[in-house]
Design a protein around this motif. Structure first.
Motif, PDB file in Angstrom:
ATOM      1  N   VAL A 146       0.909  55.201   7.863  1.00 16.88           N
ATOM      2  CA  VAL A 146       0.657  53.844   8.351  1.00 16.88           C
ATOM      3  C   VAL A 146       0.875  52.843   7.222  1.00 16.88           C
ATOM      4  CG1 VAL A 146      -1.117  52.281   9.233  1.00 16.88           C
ATOM      5  CG2 VAL A 146      -1.047  54.650   9.992  1.00 16.88           C
ATOM      6  N   LYS A 147       1.618  51.778   7.528  1.00 16.95           N
ATOM      7  CA  LYS A 147       1.730  50.649   6.594  1.00 16.95           C
ATOM      8  C   LYS A 147       0.885  49.524   7.182  1.00 16.95           C
ATOM      9  CE  LYS A 147       5.597  48.900   3.947  1.00 16.95           C
ATOM     10  NZ  LYS A 147       4.748  48.777   2.813  1.00 16.95           N
ATOM     11  N   SER A 148      -0.256  49.288   6.565  1.00 11.35           N
ATOM     12  CA  SER A 148      -1.250  48.405   7.176  1.00 11.35           C
ATOM     13  C   SER A 148      -1.687  47.325   6.190  1.00 11.35           C
ATOM     14  CB  SER A 148      -2.452  49.285   7.584  1.00 11.35           C
ATOM     15  OG  SER A 148      -3.661  48.606   7.501  1.00 11.35           O
ATOM     16  N   PRO A 149      -2.154  46.167   6.689  1.00  8.73           N
ATOM     17  CA  PRO A 149      -2.672  45.138   5.774  1.00  8.73           C
ATOM     18  C   PRO A 149      -4.000  45.545   5.141  1.00  8.73           C
ATOM     19  CG  PRO A 149      -2.965  44.454   8.058  1.00  8.73           C
ATOM     20  CD  PRO A 149      -2.181  45.732   8.091  1.00  8.73           C
ATOM     21  N   PHE A 150      -4.679  46.567   5.710  1.00  7.79           N
ATOM     22  CA  PHE A 150      -5.999  46.956   5.194  1.00  7.79           C
ATOM     23  C   PHE A 150      -5.822  47.870   3.986  1.00  7.79           C
ATOM     24  CE2 PHE A 150      -6.973  46.600   9.905  1.00  7.79           C
ATOM     25  CZ  PHE A 150      -7.562  45.349   9.801  1.00  7.79           C
ATOM     26  N   LYS A 151      -6.142  47.342   2.814  1.00  5.57           N
ATOM     27  CA  LYS A 151      -5.951  48.114   1.578  1.00  5.57           C
ATOM     28  C   LYS A 151      -7.245  48.756   1.107  1.00  5.57           C
ATOM     29  CE  LYS A 151      -1.834  46.291   1.519  1.00  5.57           C
ATOM     30  NZ  LYS A 151      -0.701  47.039   2.047  1.00  5.57           N
ATOM     31  N   GLN A 152      -8.389  48.332   1.677  1.00 13.56           N
ATOM     32  CA  GLN A 152      -9.691  48.896   1.314  1.00 13.56           C
ATOM     33  C   GLN A 152     -10.460  49.150   2.602  1.00 13.56           C
ATOM     34  OE1 GLN A 152     -10.081  45.306  -1.567  1.00 13.56           O
ATOM     35  NE2 GLN A 152     -11.823  46.616  -1.933  1.00 13.56           N
ATOM     36  N   LYS A 153     -11.349  50.149   2.575  1.00 10.92           N
ATOM     37  CA  LYS A 153     -12.101  50.466   3.795  1.00 10.92           C
ATOM     38  C   LYS A 153     -13.033  49.324   4.191  1.00 10.92           C
ATOM     39  CE  LYS A 153     -13.636  54.415   2.252  1.00 10.92           C
ATOM     40  NZ  LYS A 153     -14.451  55.640   2.171  1.00 10.92           N
ATOM     41  N   PHE A 154     -13.631  48.660   3.190  1.00 13.74           N
ATOM     42  CA  PHE A 154     -14.597  47.599   3.475  1.00 13.74           C
ATOM     43  C   PHE A 154     -13.951  46.513   4.343  1.00 13.74           C
ATOM     44  CE2 PHE A 154     -16.783  43.620   1.841  1.00 13.74           C
ATOM     45  CZ  PHE A 154     -17.893  43.790   2.666  1.00 13.74           C
ATOM     46  N   ALA A 155     -14.653  46.143   5.385  1.00  8.48           N
ATOM     47  CA  ALA A 155     -14.267  45.039   6.271  1.00  8.48           C
ATOM     48  C   ALA A 155     -13.219  45.402   7.313  1.00  8.48           C
ATOM     49  CB  ALA A 155     -13.841  43.789   5.492  1.00  8.48           C
TER      50      ALA A 155
END
Ligand code: SAH
Length: 237
Positions: free
Chosen positions: A15-24
């Motif tokens: 997956v190429k996603s904008p979410f780079k960290q689990k938080f939020a």
């Protein structure tokens, strides 16, 4: 008790996603319709034949691994945030990310199939997955079988949206100057409306500045009563 060891399985996509960290990251896919990602089929699984007729379906099931959690292991009892973080529930009665085999499943919206240089990838929206998440399988979402008038236990209703999200003048100025950041504004709102702080902080003011990386930007915010103020957005250093 004997265990059956099955044959090894392969990630067919990343997956190429904008979410780079689990938080939020929102806790379920439907909570962030503005979260757009590309599912990059990997060599050996990326032939355009693999996705022929997929676009007939509006939604897909993704079967994936919570790959950032595999090292931490799992326990039979966990504390779901939905129950305020202070009641223990069986791991199999939750969508906890710490579970045997670390497998997750999300129903997401299919935006389009992309064929580039005879390689297929898939654009989806409404994801709740970290960048780099390995995908083991993709299946069409089939309403006649997958939509069930079911009992949702302690998660019957979606979590109440409790936060009003406002942007500071400097955050708004930054968005106006950075079109790629401006595109993320609806996603920032959807993420922060859920109040991603730990469950025990619900409805509290804690005078802390929070920050998370989203795509190529850092988003900073503070919480006062039930208002989240996006204080600053900056380009990653
Ligand atoms: N819809 C899925 C996932 C729900 S949990 C299911 O029900 O199985 C969603 C949370 O998983 C997100 O809020 C994020 O914190 C976490 N997450 C997403 N991708 C992850 C990954 N690759 N590794 C570890 N945790 C991840």
């Amino acid at each position: 008790m004997s265990k059956t060891i099955t044959h090894q399985i392969d990630a067919i996509a990343l997956v190429k996603s904008p979410f780079k960290q689990k938080f939020a990251i929102p806790r379920q896919p439907c909570l962030a319709p503005a979260a757009i990602a590309i599912i990059e089929l990997q060599p050996g699984y990326d032939h355009p034949d693999m996705v022929r007729d997929l676009e007939q379906f509006s939604h897909l099931w993704l079967i994936f691994q919570f790959h950032q959690n595999t090292a931490q292991g799992w326990t039979p009892l966990i504390r779901p945030p939905r129950l305020g973080g202070n009641k223990k529930t069986g791991v199999l009665a939750t969508r906890s990310t710490f579970r045997p085999n670390s497998l997750g499943m999300s129903a997401v919206k299919l935006e389009r199939v992309i064929i580039n240089n005879n390689r297929a990838s898939i654009e989806v929206s409404g994801i709740d997955l970290l960048d780099g998440t390995p995908i083991f399988d993709i299946k069409p979402y089939i309403p006649y079988s997958d939509v069930i008038d079911a009992d949702g236990g302690f998660a019957q209703e979606p979590p109440a949206i409790q936060m009003q999200v406002i942007f500071s003048a400097s955050a708004n100025d930054f968005l106006q100057l950075h079109p790629t950041a401006l595109q993320l504004k609806p996603l920032i709102e959807q993420m922060l409306q859920q109040d991603p702080r730990p469950a025990y902080k619900r409805n509290t003011t804690d005078h802390k500045e929070y920050a998370v990386q989203l795509a190529d930007f850092d988003v900073h915010w503070t919480v006062t009563d039930n208002i989240t103020l996006v204080t600053k957005i900056s380009t990653l250093n």
